[in-house]
Motif scaffolding. Structure first.
Motif, PDB file in Angstrom:
ATOM      1  N   TYR A   1       9.546  12.662  -2.083  1.00  0.00           N
ATOM      2  CA  TYR A   1       9.242  13.078  -3.476  1.00  0.00           C
ATOM      3  C   TYR A   1      10.527  13.650  -4.064  1.00  0.00           C
ATOM      4  O   TYR A   1      11.001  13.576  -5.085  1.00  0.00           O
TER       5      TYR A   1
ATOM      6  N   LYS B   1      -3.156   3.035  -3.743  1.00  0.00           N
ATOM      7  CA  LYS B   1      -2.888   4.090  -2.974  1.00  0.00           C
ATOM      8  C   LYS B   1      -3.591   4.747  -1.994  1.00  0.00           C
ATOM      9  O   LYS B   1      -4.923   4.725  -2.178  1.00  0.00           O
ATOM     10  N   TRP B   2      -3.281   5.141  -0.713  1.00  0.00           N
ATOM     11  CA  TRP B   2      -4.114   5.302   0.352  1.00  0.00           C
ATOM     12  C   TRP B   2      -3.648   6.503   0.970  1.00  0.00           C
ATOM     13  O   TRP B   2      -2.523   6.888   1.643  1.00  0.00           O
ATOM     14  N   MET B   3      -4.555   7.710   0.991  1.00  0.00           N
ATOM     15  CA  MET B   3      -4.045   9.125   1.753  1.00  0.00           C
ATOM     16  C   MET B   3      -4.595   8.768   3.135  1.00  0.00           C
ATOM     17  O   MET B   3      -5.279   8.146   3.639  1.00  0.00           O
TER      18      MET B   3
ATOM     19  N   ALA C   1       0.821  -1.186  -0.067  1.00  0.00           N
ATOM     20  CA  ALA C   1      -0.074  -0.041  -0.195  1.00  0.00           C
ATOM     21  C   ALA C   1       0.844   1.120   0.064  1.00  0.00           C
ATOM     22  O   ALA C   1       1.790   1.288   0.613  1.00  0.00           O
ATOM     23  N   ILE C   2       0.668   2.150  -0.853  1.00  0.00           N
ATOM     24  CA  ILE C   2       1.398   3.334  -0.822  1.00  0.00           C
ATOM     25  C   ILE C   2       0.667   4.510   0.132  1.00  0.00           C
ATOM     26  O   ILE C   2      -0.550   4.702  -0.296  1.00  0.00           O
TER      27      ILE C   2
ATOM     28  N   SER D   1      -0.832  -1.335  -9.222  1.00  0.00           N
ATOM     29  CA  SER D   1      -1.432  -0.598  -8.297  1.00  0.00           C
ATOM     30  C   SER D   1      -2.847   0.279  -8.796  1.00  0.00           C
ATOM     31  O   SER D   1      -2.947   0.853  -9.575  1.00  0.00           O
TER      32      SER D   1
ATOM     33  N   SER E   1       0.277   8.006   1.683  1.00  0.00           N
ATOM     34  CA  SER E   1       0.836   9.291   1.251  1.00  0.00           C
ATOM     35  C   SER E   1      -0.133  10.236   1.829  1.00  0.00           C
ATOM     36  O   SER E   1      -1.340  10.208   2.499  1.00  0.00           O
TER      37      SER E   1
ATOM     38  N   SER F   1       2.123  11.264  -5.095  1.00  0.00           N
ATOM     39  CA  SER F   1       1.789   9.943  -5.099  1.00  0.00           C
ATOM     40  C   SER F   1       1.091   9.548  -6.323  1.00  0.00           C
ATOM     41  O   SER F   1       1.302   8.255  -6.958  1.00  0.00           O
ATOM     42  N   GLY F   2       0.339  10.286  -7.087  1.00  0.00           N
ATOM     43  CA  GLY F   2       0.020  10.024  -8.226  1.00  0.00           C
ATOM     44  C   GLY F   2       0.954   9.703  -9.351  1.00  0.00           C
ATOM     45  O   GLY F   2       0.978   8.692 -10.252  1.00  0.00           O
TER      46      GLY F   2
ATOM     47  N   GLU G   1      -6.221   5.347  -5.948  1.00  0.00           N
ATOM     48  CA  GLU G   1      -6.956   5.692  -4.605  1.00  0.00           C
ATOM     49  C   GLU G   1      -8.221   5.254  -4.441  1.00  0.00           C
ATOM     50  O   GLU G   1      -9.443   5.960  -4.214  1.00  0.00           O
TER      51      GLU G   1
ATOM     52  N   GLU H   1       2.645   6.535  -8.658  1.00  0.00           N
ATOM     53  CA  GLU H   1       2.093   5.254  -8.875  1.00  0.00           C
ATOM     54  C   GLU H   1       1.904   4.644 -10.244  1.00  0.00           C
ATOM     55  O   GLU H   1       2.038   3.540 -10.539  1.00  0.00           O
TER      56      GLU H   1
END
Length: 354
Positions: free
Chosen positions: A288, A179-181, A110-111, A134, A113, A119-120, A137, A123
């Motif tokens: 980043y 991707k998980w904020m 899991a990313i 991946s 961020s 992150s976009g 979101e 990914e």
């Protein structure tokens, strides 16, 4: 019933033959014709009995008798180091057959961020790898993060390879994730999420920005376009042409210098607390800025996921590429506010230029 009748008839026949044999005077040599007759009748009765047995059993019963089951050989896991066994999986999706790839191990990730941290872009780089999927979101939809049960149900679907998205690969997937904020149910449910990650062997990729001022400007610009939809009436969080990037970069927000330091401190503490709460998972932390200045840092991520090293590419075009002084309307006020503070380094003009 048929079987019993057939057996009874056969017994009567044998009694008749036996009685006849007793009444007849035994010849010096047994007649060949009589022997052949008895043999033929025995064969006919046997065939008749077998035929009636098959009818009674029926096709299903007969198939159960002759059915040969093929026992599948388990996948060879002996090559996996003991320390890695927990993180190697062999999913069995219910929406399609993974037959040709069933023994290809898959790693879960899991990313983790926050908004406007790259992150976009990151990914899309991962998804350019032929063996990595991946899925975006996925918790941007509120119903998927409404409670921990919804979250776990969604996670199970992703890691069982039943989540269908543009990131799905035709090739054998070696690493699958999303991707998980932080603000999408992750921080609020961090205890249960950590338990899930550790039990299921999910690895976390922490991706953040060091320069929180640039992140703040990017967030304001993104919110501005969300309402104005400057690109032909469409909001785009990420762009693929320099022309689009130039249009979005024209917006210069005016920052509230009275609350600016407090906002930066809040963002910093929020990220630090999240990292502290999630640190017991298997994880890697990347920034980043490091990826921008040194693309070989991506190899660290591929090594972490145990997938072959490949050149990773992305169609994303960076929006803010110039010094911050060109993107903030009241730059002089901002500079004066942050100069001499712990956030002074954020003013560095060369921090992000590519």
């Amino acid at each position: 019933m048929l079987l019993s009748s057939a057996c009874s008839n056969f017994e009567i026949f044998m009694l008749v033959v036996s009685a006849s044999a007793i009444d007849l005077k035994a010849p010096k040599k047994s007649p060949l014709a009589l022997r052949m007759f008895v043999f033929a009748m025995t064969m006919l009765c046997g065939i008749s009995i077998c035929s009636m047995c098959m009818k009674q059993l029926g096709s299903d019963g007969w198939s159960r008798i002759v059915k040969i089951e093929v026992v599948e050989q388990p996948c060879n896991k002996s090559t996996v180091p003991p320390s890695e066994v927990q993180f190697v999986h062999y999913p069995q999706p219910i929406t399609y057959s993974r037959e040709e790839c069933k023994c290809n191990p898959v790693r879960f990730f899991a990313i983790i961020s926050s908004q406007r941290s790259g992150s976009g872009w990151f990914e899309t780089l991962l998804n350019s790898h032929v063996n990595v999927s991946s899925n975006g979101e996925i918790f941007s939809a509120k119903e998927r993060r409404s409670n921990i049960s919804s979250i776990i149900k969604t996670l199970d679907k992703v890691y069982n390879l039943d989540w269908n998205s543009s990131a799905s690969k035709n090739e054998c997937t070696a690493a699958v994730g999303f991707k998980w904020m932080l603000n999408q149910g992750l921080v609020a449910n961090h205890v249960d999420v950590v338990d899930y990650f550790n039990q299921r062997g999910v690895s976390a990729i922490f991706l953040f920005r060091r320069n929180l001022l640039r992140q703040f400007v990017s967030q304001l610009a993104n919110n501005h376009d969300r309402y104005l939809k400057q690109l032909n009436g469409t909001h785009k969080a990420h762009v693929h042409t320099k022309h689009e990037a130039t249009i979005l970069a024209k917006y210069k927000p005016r920052l509230n210098t009275t609350t600016l330091i407090w906002q930066l401190r809040q963002a910093d503490e929020y990220t630090r607390d999240a990292l502290e709460n999630l640190k017991s998972t298997r994880h890697i932390t990347i920034y980043y800025e490091d990826l921008i200045l040194n693309r070989t840092k991506l190899f660290d991520v591929l090594d972490f996921l145990q997938v072959p090293r490949r050149k990773l590419v992305s169609r994303h075009v960076k929006i803010h590429t110039k010094p911050l002084s060109e993107y903030i309307e009241n730059w002089d006020e901002v500079y004066s506010t942050l100069n001499g503070t712990q956030y002074e380094s954020f003013l560095n003009a060369a921090d992000y230029i590519i």
